[in-house]
Design an enzyme around this catalytic site. Structure first.
Site, PDB file in Angstrom:
ATOM      1  N   SER A  53       3.083  12.112   1.179  1.00 45.54           N
ATOM      2  CA  SER A  53       2.914  10.698   1.534  1.00 45.54           C
ATOM      3  C   SER A  53       4.051  10.160   2.396  1.00 45.54           C
ATOM      4  O   SER A  53       4.091   8.968   2.677  1.00 45.54           O
ATOM      5  CB  SER A  53       2.792   9.847   0.269  1.00 45.54           C
ATOM      6  OG  SER A  53       3.958   9.924  -0.512  1.00 45.54           O
ATOM      7  N   THR A  97       5.340   5.432  -0.567  1.00 45.26           N
ATOM      8  CA  THR A  97       6.430   5.192   0.374  1.00 45.26           C
ATOM      9  C   THR A  97       7.730   5.541  -0.314  1.00 45.26           C
ATOM     10  O   THR A  97       7.821   5.396  -1.527  1.00 45.26           O
ATOM     11  CB  THR A  97       6.451   3.679   0.721  1.00 45.26           C
ATOM     12  OG1 THR A  97       5.198   3.316   1.281  1.00 45.26           O
ATOM     13  CG2 THR A  97       7.565   3.336   1.676  1.00 45.26           C
ATOM     14  N   ARG A 156      -3.715   2.021  11.986  1.00 45.92           N
ATOM     15  CA  ARG A 156      -3.367   1.152  10.860  1.00 45.92           C
ATOM     16  C   ARG A 156      -1.872   1.203  10.600  1.00 45.92           C
ATOM     17  O   ARG A 156      -1.245   2.259  10.611  1.00 45.92           O
ATOM     18  CB  ARG A 156      -4.122   1.598   9.606  1.00 45.92           C
ATOM     19  CG  ARG A 156      -3.822   0.741   8.351  1.00 45.92           C
ATOM     20  CD  ARG A 156      -2.774   1.358   7.464  1.00 45.92           C
ATOM     21  NE  ARG A 156      -2.553   0.585   6.222  1.00 45.92           N
ATOM     22  CZ  ARG A 156      -1.613   0.848   5.327  1.00 45.92           C
ATOM     23  NH1 ARG A 156      -0.788   1.873   5.520  1.00 45.92           N
ATOM     24  NH2 ARG A 156      -1.467   0.102   4.253  1.00 45.92           N
ATOM     25  N   VAL A 157      -1.282   0.039  10.375  1.00 41.76           N
ATOM     26  CA  VAL A 157       0.128  -0.081  10.023  1.00 41.76           C
ATOM     27  C   VAL A 157       0.231  -0.901   8.742  1.00 41.76           C
ATOM     28  O   VAL A 157      -0.383  -1.967   8.642  1.00 41.76           O
ATOM     29  CB  VAL A 157       0.936  -0.752  11.156  1.00 41.76           C
ATOM     30  CG1 VAL A 157       2.383  -0.991  10.720  1.00 41.76           C
ATOM     31  CG2 VAL A 157       0.895   0.103  12.417  1.00 41.76           C
ATOM     32  N   ASP A 209       2.998  -2.160   5.375  1.00 44.90           N
ATOM     33  CA  ASP A 209       4.185  -3.013   5.237  1.00 44.90           C
ATOM     34  C   ASP A 209       5.482  -2.272   5.536  1.00 44.90           C
ATOM     35  O   ASP A 209       6.498  -2.889   5.852  1.00 44.90           O
ATOM     36  CB  ASP A 209       4.266  -3.578   3.822  1.00 44.90           C
ATOM     37  CG  ASP A 209       4.490  -2.482   2.779  1.00 44.90           C
ATOM     38  OD1 ASP A 209       3.691  -1.536   2.750  1.00 44.90           O
ATOM     39  OD2 ASP A 209       5.457  -2.578   2.011  1.00 44.90           O
ATOM     40  N   THR A 213       6.601  -0.691  -2.379  1.00 44.85           N
ATOM     41  CA  THR A 213       5.717   0.452  -2.244  1.00 44.85           C
ATOM     42  C   THR A 213       4.343   0.053  -2.741  1.00 44.85           C
ATOM     43  O   THR A 213       4.185  -0.929  -3.461  1.00 44.85           O
ATOM     44  CB  THR A 213       6.260   1.655  -3.041  1.00 44.85           C
ATOM     45  OG1 THR A 213       5.447   2.799  -2.788  1.00 44.85           O
ATOM     46  CG2 THR A 213       6.276   1.378  -4.532  1.00 44.85           C
ATOM     47  N   GLY A 214       3.339   0.844  -2.350  1.00 45.17           N
ATOM     48  CA  GLY A 214       1.987   0.551  -2.798  1.00 45.17           C
ATOM     49  C   GLY A 214       1.091   0.145  -1.649  1.00 45.17           C
ATOM     50  O   GLY A 214       1.246   0.602  -0.521  1.00 45.17           O
ATOM     51  N   HIS A 215       0.133  -0.730  -1.923  1.00 43.62           N
ATOM     52  CA  HIS A 215      -0.827  -1.167  -0.912  1.00 43.62           C
ATOM     53  C   HIS A 215      -0.157  -2.164   0.026  1.00 43.62           C
ATOM     54  O   HIS A 215       0.069  -3.324  -0.316  1.00 43.62           O
ATOM     55  CB  HIS A 215      -2.046  -1.793  -1.584  1.00 43.62           C
ATOM     56  CG  HIS A 215      -2.929  -0.801  -2.267  1.00 43.62           C
ATOM     57  ND1 HIS A 215      -2.653  -0.297  -3.520  1.00 43.62           N
ATOM     58  CD2 HIS A 215      -4.077  -0.189  -1.859  1.00 43.62           C
ATOM     59  CE1 HIS A 215      -3.603   0.571  -3.864  1.00 43.62           C
ATOM     60  NE2 HIS A 215      -4.476   0.652  -2.884  1.00 43.62           N
TER      61      HIS A 215
END
Length: 333
Positions: free
Chosen positions: A87, A189, A217-218, A220, A240-242
């Protein structure tokens, strides 16, 4: 690779700055006397269990009285260069077109910032982000322009799509179903924040983004104020996360501003998560479908973390050693 859902169980957290204990879903805090003059430094925090190894690299800089900026760059380069980490960086899962695109940003104690997004073929996007910060009049380069800049600075063009990732992508193409799952390693992340012996803060954040995302797609991670923010007078935070949910509230800037208002790092992270919870519910979305975690560090070396649902952990390295901590969370059922 250790699955980060199989995290170490920690029932209590104590530092020279602050201790947190989970109790009936709440966080109890015990803070040091702010007038005592004691500061827990140097110290480095990073997201997820690969943060343990990343912290070790950062600590080599910090223990030798190095700059926090150098520490966070050195630290996040560890998972960036790990082909087994799926990831972040080299070995990251591709987008739906089979292209590995990377995002990263970095920020120092002087509010100097650098960022790259949708960068292909470069193993260490964090170092390109630092070059953007130090060698250009801009703060963000994207796509082909970011690649051209990296190559002009001597970075090596490489194939980042490894066999295992390509195999997963081809299998995904059979259904092309895009339903990211919380805490599954397709949207994680490494974010890292550090306080050096001089009392200065810096941070870095880097990712390959959501697996099988739309090309271009970008999230955060490369956006200063969303995935990372540092204010050397107050503190630092990373997420981190969505990423879409973090961007929605400019999450890390919010955490730092809450610390400016006098909240502890723990309480600031909790309030930021509650903003996400409220907006998600107001939009009629299911909280079980998302995960966001914040970590925060203030100028005293106090730290905290909070996330939407269980499964997020983070690593802390100070003079007492390096440890992995399970973050407290909102969604208990």
């Amino acid at each position: 690779m250790t699955n980060r859902r199989n995290f170490l169980k920690t029932t209590a957290l104590a530092t020279a700055g602050v201790a947190f204990q989970a109790f009936n879903g709440k966080s109890e805090e015990t803070e040091i006397d702010i007038n005592s003059g004691k500061t827990n430094k140097p110290i480095v925090l990073s997201t997820w269990n690969f943060g343990l190894q990343a912290n070790e690299a950062a600590w080599e800089v910090l223990k030798n009285k190095g700059r926090a900026l150098d520490a966070v760059e050195a630290g996040v380069k560890i998972p960036e260069g790990d082909p087994n980490e799926r990831s972040v960086g080299y070995g990251g899962r591709p987008d739906r077109e089979g292209k590995v695109t990377l995002d990263a940003c970095i920020m120092d104690e002087f509010s100097n910032i650098g960022s790259v997004a949708c960068l292909e073929h470069i193993k260490h996007p964090i170092s390109v982000a630092r070059m953007v910060m130090e060698k250009t009049p801009h703060v963000m380069l994207v796509g082909e322009g970011a690649l051209q800049f990296a190559l002009s600075q001597g970075f090596k063009r490489e194939n980042l799509l490894l066999e295992a990732s390509e195999k997963e992508w081809k299998e995904w193409l059979k259904t092309s179903e895009y339903v990211p799952k919380a805490n599954i390693e397709n949207h994680d992340t490494i974010g890292m924040i550090a306080l050096d012996v001089q009392g200065n803060l810096s941070g870095a954040c880097t990712t390959s983004g959501m697996a099988f995302k739309m090309h271009g797609r970008v999230g955060d991670s490369p956006i200063i104020g969303a995935g990372l923010y540092v204010d050397n007078e107050i503190g630092a935070a990373t997420a981190t996360g969505h990423g879409e949910e973090v961007i929605r509230i400019t999450g890390c800037h919010l955490v730092v501003e809450l610390m400016r208002q006098g909240k502890s790092p723990q309480k600031a992270c909790e309030e930021a998560v509650m903003r996400i919870v409220k907006l998600t519910q107001n939009r009629g979305k299911n909280l079980k479908d998302i995960q966001v975690g914040f970590i925060a560090l203030n100028k005293k070396g106090e730290y905290g973390s909070y996330c939407v649902q269980g499964g997020f952990n983070y690593a802390v390295h100070d003079a007492a050693g390096n440890k992995l901590i399970d973050a407290n969370y909102y969604l208990k059922t």
